[in-house]
Motif scaffolding. Sequence first.
Motif, PDB file in Angstrom:
ATOM      1  N   HIS A 157      42.441  35.303  38.998  1.00  7.13           N
ATOM      2  CA  HIS A 157      41.952  36.673  38.831  1.00  7.13           C
ATOM      3  C   HIS A 157      41.165  36.760  37.540  1.00  7.13           C
ATOM      4  CE1 HIS A 157      45.322  37.527  41.646  1.00  7.13           C
ATOM      5  NE2 HIS A 157      44.328  38.188  42.209  1.00  7.13           N
ATOM      6  N   GLU A 158      40.017  37.405  37.620  1.00 11.81           N
ATOM      7  CA  GLU A 158      39.185  37.533  36.423  1.00 11.81           C
ATOM      8  C   GLU A 158      39.077  39.000  36.045  1.00 11.81           C
ATOM      9  OE1 GLU A 158      36.366  33.631  36.902  1.00 11.81           O
ATOM     10  OE2 GLU A 158      35.578  35.552  37.613  1.00 11.81           O
ATOM     11  N   GLU A 160      37.319  41.811  32.876  1.00 12.32           N
ATOM     12  CA  GLU A 160      36.531  41.969  31.657  1.00 12.32           C
ATOM     13  C   GLU A 160      36.889  43.309  31.038  1.00 12.32           C
ATOM     14  OE1 GLU A 160      32.436  40.836  31.866  1.00 12.32           O
ATOM     15  OE2 GLU A 160      32.001  41.975  30.032  1.00 12.32           O
ATOM     16  N   GLN A 165      36.065  38.439  28.313  1.00  8.39           N
ATOM     17  CA  GLN A 165      36.317  38.019  29.690  1.00  8.39           C
ATOM     18  C   GLN A 165      37.667  37.299  29.727  1.00  8.39           C
ATOM     19  OE1 GLN A 165      33.513  35.211  31.304  1.00  8.39           O
ATOM     20  NE2 GLN A 165      34.698  35.157  33.214  1.00  8.39           N
ATOM     21  N   TYR A 166      38.514  37.683  30.670  1.00  2.08           N
ATOM     22  CA  TYR A 166      39.841  37.065  30.803  1.00  2.08           C
ATOM     23  C   TYR A 166      39.945  36.378  32.159  1.00  2.08           C
ATOM     24  CZ  TYR A 166      41.202  40.245  27.022  1.00  2.08           C
ATOM     25  OH  TYR A 166      41.283  40.919  25.837  1.00  2.08           O
ATOM     26  N   ILE A 167      40.723  35.294  32.176  1.00  2.00           N
ATOM     27  CA  ILE A 167      41.000  34.629  33.459  1.00  2.00           C
ATOM     28  C   ILE A 167      42.515  34.422  33.551  1.00  2.00           C
ATOM     29  CG2 ILE A 167      40.672  32.496  34.808  1.00  2.00           C
ATOM     30  CD1 ILE A 167      37.981  32.158  33.368  1.00  2.00           C
ATOM     31  N   GLU A 169      45.305  32.357  35.877  1.00  2.05           N
ATOM     32  CA  GLU A 169      45.569  31.408  36.968  1.00  2.05           C
ATOM     33  C   GLU A 169      47.051  31.500  37.301  1.00  2.05           C
ATOM     34  OE1 GLU A 169      42.350  27.991  35.589  1.00  2.05           O
ATOM     35  OE2 GLU A 169      44.470  27.486  35.689  1.00  2.05           O
ATOM     36  N   LYS A 197      36.601  28.300  27.784  1.00  4.67           N
ATOM     37  CA  LYS A 197      37.863  28.888  28.224  1.00  4.67           C
ATOM     38  C   LYS A 197      38.980  28.507  27.251  1.00  4.67           C
ATOM     39  CE  LYS A 197      40.165  28.048  32.408  1.00  4.67           C
ATOM     40  NZ  LYS A 197      40.245  27.351  33.661  1.00  4.67           N
TER      41      LYS A 197
END
Length: 248
Positions: A157-158, A160, A165-167, A169, A197
Amino acid sequence: MANLYDGKMAAIYDAMYQTFVNYDEEYNFYNNLIENNKTSSILEIGSGTGNLAKRFNQNNQNYQGLDYSEDMISIAKERNKDCIFNKGDMRDFKLDNPVDSILITGRSTSYLISNDDVNRTFDSVHKNLNPNGILIFDFIDANRFIPFTKENPIIIHEAEYENVQYIRESHWDTNNALENFMLEWTAKYYAVENGEKKIIENDFSTVRVFTRNEIELFLYLNNFEILQTIDRKTYAYDTYVIVAQKKS
Ligand SMILES: C[S@@+](CC[C@H](N)C(=O)[O-])C[C@H]1O[C@@H](n2cnc3c(N)ncnc32)[C@H](O)[C@@H]1O
């Protein structure tokens, strides 16, 4: 590993969920259910960082929040300076006065991992509702979510928020050794800086998903009558939302 709702994670949660969840839509959805059932006073359990609180408060509704994470409550209070938030556990809480409606929002029921947790929560909710009061809550549907986690070993899921910007997993382990339909959720959180990242946190939690008939039986055993069951897709989960009425 961090707990999703404590310390730094509370702030990361708040930043990411602003993207994942459309809180205006979320507010309209729950508020319609409240209005349809003609209730006035509202307790939200799992009020988190106060995004729904903000909308209830802006509309001058008789709202209060309850959450067991101090860090989530302090962000909620910062966002809503004139709103009441109490620290408490949904499995055992007592309000000064009973309310007309209790909401358990944002899949917070996933943290009720034993049957005792579920029964104690519904019993506490029952005691804190006025006669004919309404309980509204959502839960992750086990029949759809478990196959989804098997077919998707890593779920990304991403988000902002404020130009960051965040990810995330996620890996969900359907460990058959666990009781009920419990899952072990491992999540890695990254921020992307200058195209790179960088890991910002690892999180691990055990959560529970439910079948619809399990929930129906828990409600029956705790003296609630189901008025409505709504099939609702959220950003990552297929859920059901239940509207149930307190029976004496
Ligand atoms: C997924 S978050 C949802 C927050 C908010 N409703 C939203 O949609 O953004 C779950 C929340 O439930 C709270 N929570 C978990 N177990 C709880 C318990 N036993 N009693 C009260 N709050 C609890 C957590 O601290 C967290 O704020």
